[in-house]
Motif scaffolding. Structure first.
Motif, PDB file in Angstrom:
ATOM      1  N   VAL A 134      55.184 151.036 -10.064  1.00  0.00           N
ATOM      2  CA  VAL A 134      55.503 150.088 -11.118  1.00  0.00           C
ATOM      3  C   VAL A 134      54.807 148.785 -10.768  1.00  0.00           C
ATOM      4  O   VAL A 134      54.879 148.325  -9.625  1.00  0.00           O
ATOM      5  CB  VAL A 134      57.025 149.847 -11.240  1.00  0.00           C
ATOM      6  N   GLU A 176      57.878 150.649 -18.589  1.00  0.00           N
ATOM      7  CA  GLU A 176      57.473 151.681 -19.528  1.00  0.00           C
ATOM      8  C   GLU A 176      56.218 152.370 -18.985  1.00  0.00           C
ATOM      9  O   GLU A 176      55.467 151.782 -18.213  1.00  0.00           O
ATOM     10  CB  GLU A 176      57.248 151.119 -20.929  1.00  0.00           C
ATOM     11  N   PRO A 177      55.997 153.610 -19.400  1.00  0.00           N
ATOM     12  CA  PRO A 177      54.809 154.312 -18.913  1.00  0.00           C
ATOM     13  C   PRO A 177      53.536 153.514 -19.216  1.00  0.00           C
ATOM     14  O   PRO A 177      53.384 152.941 -20.301  1.00  0.00           O
ATOM     15  CB  PRO A 177      54.833 155.631 -19.684  1.00  0.00           C
ATOM     16  N   PHE A 206      53.636 152.814 -14.172  1.00  0.00           N
ATOM     17  CA  PHE A 206      54.566 152.195 -15.103  1.00  0.00           C
ATOM     18  C   PHE A 206      54.348 150.689 -15.056  1.00  0.00           C
ATOM     19  O   PHE A 206      53.974 150.134 -14.025  1.00  0.00           O
ATOM     20  CB  PHE A 206      56.011 152.514 -14.725  1.00  0.00           C
TER      21      PHE A 206
END
Length: 174
Positions: free
Chosen positions: A71, A163-164, A101
């Motif tokens: 992330v 979020e992806p 992400f």
């Protein structure tokens, strides 16, 4: 995992299920492939062999069913370095099976304020990544096991708010 694996490299060699990375900086340009970053800045095309060693490393794990994911906490507008990292790096690394992400804090508060960059292996071993003020890697520190719960919470919060990458990039990418 033995004591000899308590280095960042050793943890990468020995992890069994997953390796998670939290990235929090807007600029790592003094830490990686400086020549590739300069090529990006000059508008040159991405070399075919860009990040080949890392993609091969990732693939060697993902082909065994292991998960490598990260992330990145960021705000828009993206720095030039982040346009490079996400546009060249993430998109290339995905070919090896790495997952990405984005936790975009442009319009919201950062749930991970003051959390350092880190790698987290099998929810058991944490390696904090240290950088100087210019984004140059200054080494890693493998933390004691009594800090694991804290980093589980950081990882879970990051994933809950992220979020992806592919979806985020389709909306905000350059």
């Amino acid at each position: 995992m033995t004591t000899s694996s308590r280095t960042l490299g050793g943890l990468f060699d020995a992890f069994e299920n997953e390796a998670f990375r939290l990235e929090t900086l807007d600029d790592y340009s003094k830490s990686g492939n400086v020549d590739a970053y300069r090529a990006f800045q000059a508008g040159k095309p991405q070399p075919d062999d860009y990040n080949a060693n890392w993609v091969q490393e990732v693939r060697s794990h993902t082909e065994k069913g292991k998960r490598i994911y990260r992330v990145h906490v960021l705000t828009r507008p993206l720095t030039e370095y982040l346009r490079y990292e996400l546009g060249w790096g993430y998109r290339k690394n995905m070919s090896g099976g790495e997952e990405f992400f984005i936790l975009d804090t442009t319009d919201s508060s950062n749930p991970l304020e003051d959390v350092p960059d880190f790698w987290f292996f099998d929810s058991k071993f944490v390696a904090v990544m240290n950088y100087d003020g210019a984004g140059k890697f200054a080494g890693s520190e493998v933390l004691s096991s009594d800090r694991v719960t804290e980093f589980i919470e950081y990882r879970d919060a990051a994933l809950a708010h992220a979020e992806p990458f592919v979806e985020w990039w389709a909306k905000h990418g350059v």
